[in-house]
Design a protein around this motif. Sequence first.
Motif, short mmCIF file in Angstrom:
data_model
loop_
_atom_site.label_atom_id
_atom_site.label_comp_id
_atom_site.label_asym_id
_atom_site.label_seq_id
_atom_site.Cartn_x
_atom_site.Cartn_y
_atom_site.Cartn_z
N PHE A 1 -6.38 34.35 0.05
CA PHE A 1 -5.24 35.06 -0.54
C PHE A 1 -5.45 36.57 -0.46
CE2 PHE A 1 -5.49 30.93 -2.79
CZ PHE A 1 -4.31 30.39 -2.30
N GLY A 2 -6.70 37.03 -0.60
CA GLY A 2 -6.97 38.45 -0.51
C GLY A 2 -6.69 39.01 0.88
N VAL A 3 -7.12 38.31 1.91
CA VAL A 3 -6.87 38.76 3.28
C VAL A 3 -5.38 38.69 3.60
CG1 VAL A 3 -7.22 38.14 5.72
CG2 VAL A 3 -9.18 38.26 4.16
N ASP B 1 3.33 31.28 -4.59
CA ASP B 1 3.53 29.89 -5.01
C ASP B 1 2.31 29.03 -4.68
OD1 ASP B 1 6.05 30.42 -6.01
OD2 ASP B 1 7.11 29.72 -4.21
N VAL B 2 1.80 29.18 -3.47
CA VAL B 2 0.63 28.39 -3.07
C VAL B 2 -0.59 28.79 -3.87
CG1 VAL B 2 -0.92 27.87 -1.15
CG2 VAL B 2 1.54 27.92 -0.77
N VAL C 1 -8.63 15.40 -4.70
CA VAL C 1 -9.19 16.03 -3.50
C VAL C 1 -8.16 16.09 -2.36
CG1 VAL C 1 -10.93 15.80 -1.68
CG2 VAL C 1 -11.59 15.60 -4.08
N PRO C 2 -7.39 15.01 -2.07
CA PRO C 2 -6.39 15.13 -1.01
C PRO C 2 -5.36 16.23 -1.29
CG PRO C 2 -6.77 12.82 -1.55
CD PRO C 2 -7.46 13.63 -2.61
N GLU C 3 -4.95 16.34 -2.57
CA GLU C 3 -3.99 17.38 -2.93
C GLU C 3 -4.60 18.77 -2.76
OE1 GLU C 3 -2.87 13.67 -5.17
OE2 GLU C 3 -4.73 14.74 -4.72
N ARG C 4 -5.85 18.93 -3.13
CA ARG C 4 -6.52 20.22 -2.97
C ARG C 4 -6.58 20.61 -1.49
NH1 ARG C 4 -10.31 20.91 -7.70
NH2 ARG C 4 -10.23 18.97 -8.89
N LEU C 5 -6.95 19.64 -0.65
CA LEU C 5 -7.05 19.92 0.78
C LEU C 5 -5.69 20.26 1.39
CD1 LEU C 5 -9.60 17.16 1.81
CD2 LEU C 5 -9.99 19.63 1.88
N ALA C 6 -4.64 19.58 0.93
CA ALA C 6 -3.30 19.86 1.45
C ALA C 6 -2.86 21.28 1.09
CB ALA C 6 -2.31 18.84 0.90
N VAL C 7 -3.14 21.69 -0.14
CA VAL C 7 -2.77 23.05 -0.57
C VAL C 7 -3.63 24.09 0.15
CG1 VAL C 7 -2.70 24.63 -2.53
CG2 VAL C 7 -1.86 22.29 -2.78
N LYS C 8 -4.90 23.77 0.34
CA LYS C 8 -5.79 24.67 1.08
C LYS C 8 -5.25 24.90 2.49
CE LYS C 8 -10.70 25.15 2.29
NZ LYS C 8 -12.05 24.56 2.09
N GLU D 1 -0.49 27.08 -7.22
CA GLU D 1 -0.77 25.65 -7.07
C GLU D 1 -2.25 25.41 -6.79
OE1 GLU D 1 0.99 21.76 -4.64
OE2 GLU D 1 1.93 23.74 -4.40
N ALA D 2 -2.82 26.22 -5.92
CA ALA D 2 -4.23 26.06 -5.56
C ALA D 2 -5.13 26.27 -6.76
CB ALA D 2 -4.60 27.03 -4.44
N TYR D 3 -4.87 27.30 -7.54
CA TYR D 3 -5.73 27.60 -8.68
C TYR D 3 -5.54 26.58 -9.81
CZ TYR D 3 -6.94 32.08 -6.49
OH TYR D 3 -7.41 33.05 -5.64
#
Length: 349
Positions: free
Chosen positions: A236-238, A265-266, A283-290, A269-271
Amino acid sequence: MTTTPHPLVSRARRLAHDLLVPDAERVDQEGVPASHIEAVKRSGLLGVGAPKEYGGAGASVGVARETAEILAGACCSTWFVQTQHHTPVKLLATYDSPVREKLLRPLATGELMAGIAFAHVRAFPRVPVRAVPERGGWRFGGTVPWFTGWGLNDVMLLAGVTETAEVVFVLAEAREQPGLSPSAPMRLAALTAARTVSLELDGLWVPDDAVVLRVPQKEFALVDLPRAANASPAVFGVADAALDLVADTPDGQDPARSLRARLDDVRREAYALADHPVPHECVPERLAVKTRAYDLMRAATTAAVVTGGGRSMALDSRAQRLAREGMFLLVQGQTAEARRTHLGALASG
């Protein structure tokens, strides 16, 4: 993101504005100087999450994320060197061990900075580094493929796997010594400045009182899985830094506004997923958002290159540097499951 700036957030912004951003292109070409690390140490940022009773700030995870975003967006190489430090601090603060009383305070106050040498444990059942008990300590042998910050870190969190599949974490001096030899610094497409080497371990001996943690490999993998699945604040920083460049051009203001809204928005959701009360769930949801965060970072850095035009091809171009740093973040801390998820999303998108 915090609403009222925490003192460490304000310090991170000053450090970024006064030092990291103005020097970022030079650092990218020449390497992270010791003076940058000394500035980070003086800022108190190395103790952002460390316990107050050991001299740290004891700040919230939200503050830690915000400072990480600021540093990564300002100079990803400097961020990457110092971000290694926070894992040893967290382990020392979490687990009682003899080395805690010796090293947690100097690490929390920034007197010392730590690096990490344990990503290879994720290769199990392959064991790149073996740990063997010997005469009141542990003998380490094998190859650490990646160690970042060589010559800048004071100590390193080193891990090896025993014959009984136990992971042994120790804190050792980050210097050439009997049983430990570094390679030449690696030349990479991005973040060569972060001084990454490989380490050859040929019987490095570390005493028992340097052990931070001993844990079964299966337990380590369970804890490590969600951590590796979460989106990094650096992404997010970059992306934010790239969108600042886009927004600073007449044609880029509307695209930057649209991309930033999607990025926000992402991020939320990620945090939220990273803060889930059961770490190994979703874990699948985390990977999808990542993966979505990666997509937006790639769009942001591409937009920065496009708005820069031909100037983006110069090695001193900020847009090009951010694009290369974004490429690095696509594979930083990558696991097999993260790679499969990301490739699947690219194939279907």
